[in-house]
Design an enzyme around this catalytic site. Structure first.
Site: not given
Length: 181
Positions: A149, A118
């Site tokens: 995401d 991330d």
């Protein structure tokens, strides 16, 4: 020679492109960001910071086997929905491409060490949203996330908004056609 349907063309063009953008962005984050270093992009509102996430979307703690099973089942469900969509429905097919490429991007990123890279950080320290985030998350920084995401959330949102394209159409999904006597 039969012509490829618009839904299939949309899905087969978008899925590898979206997967590729996600893969390249994660690789760039691993290459150019030091762990924990914040690179401000737009003031302190938007930045990049490297974080390896062992949980699900937005760092939700979920065991790896559950994530893997849910991911594979989810991809299977979306592919089944794609099969049943009318051939000219491009928007639901684009949503399916977003969902599949997001799920595949995070599942394949997890293969090596069980974590997902991330790197996108949104902070709302100076906004009206800050008190709510503090109350909900204990911080004014949204959980760090990645493009996969985003693909998943947008794809699911579009699918919920427009549906899978089968309602209100005259084209019958092949799986519901009656068999001849």
């Amino acid at each position: 020679m039969s012509r490829i349907s618009r839904k299939l063309l949309t899905f087969t063009v978008l899925t590898p492109l979206l997967f590729g953008f996600d893969f390249a962005s994660k690789e760039a984050a691993r290459t150019h960001l030091a762990d924990g270093q914040v690179m401000d992009v737009w003031g302190n509102w938007l930045g990049f910071v490297l974080a390896e996430n062992p949980g699900a979307m937005f760092s939700t703690p979920v065991p790896l086997p559950v994530i893997a099973i849910a991911g594979v089942l989810g991809i299977g469900l979306v592919v089944r929905m794609l099969k049943d969509m009318p051939s000219e429905r491009r928007l639901p097919a684009a949503a399916a491409a977003l969902i599949v490429s997001g799920a595949l991007g995070n599942l394949l990123d997890r293969v090596g060490d069980g974590t997902v890279t991330d790197f996108i950080r949104i902070s709302v320290q100076d906004s009206p949203l800050a008190p709510w985030l503090h109350a909900q998350l204990g911080t004014a920084t949204w959980p760090i996330f990645n493009l996969a995401d985003v693909w998943l959330l947008v794809g699911v949102g579009v699918m919920l908004w427009v549906g899978d394209g089968t309602r209100g159409t005259t084209e019958t999904p092949s799986s519901t056609l009656p068999t001849p006597p």
